[in-house]
Design a protein around this motif. Sequence first.
Motif: not given
Length: 163
Positions: A115-121, A125-134
């Motif tokens: 759901t990158p569109d939901t995040y942007r809405a 902002q554009e969605r950044v990858s949470y995988l590396a942060r997690w």
Amino acid sequence: MRRWIDRLRAAYGGGLRHVLLMLVCFAVAGWVVARLAGEPTAGRMLLWFVGAAVAHDLVLFPIYATADGGLRRAVRAGRRGAGPARIALLNHLRAAALAAALLFLVFLPGILGLTPDTYRAATGQERVSYLARWLAVTGVLFLISVAWWAIRWARWRRTPRPQ
């Protein structure tokens, strides 16, 4: 009064404080249900709740019970001798794994890139990858947990024990 409490404990299996606490919990749950009764999305919330319970019992529980059994065998195989240090290590690893699993569940859509569109809405902002942060946070959690265990183990080793 004491006989009444003894009869309650024999019939119920718990003390008076437990009964009172359970009554308060049921009252709060009843209040929540009454508040949700007029909510148009209450059916969807109930569906999500039942789905989460079923998914936990049929999918997640067997996975983490198997992982815990493997961790228990690995810790047992790696440490011969008395149990306090082995048990402490196991519990420290469990705590870090629980924190990492909860973070994974909370940030699941961001980690999996859904759901990158939901995040942007929602954020603009554009969605950044949470995988590396997690993964980084998970590594830090395990590092802190093992360091804490090592400090406790070193203290335990220095403490004189009666013979």
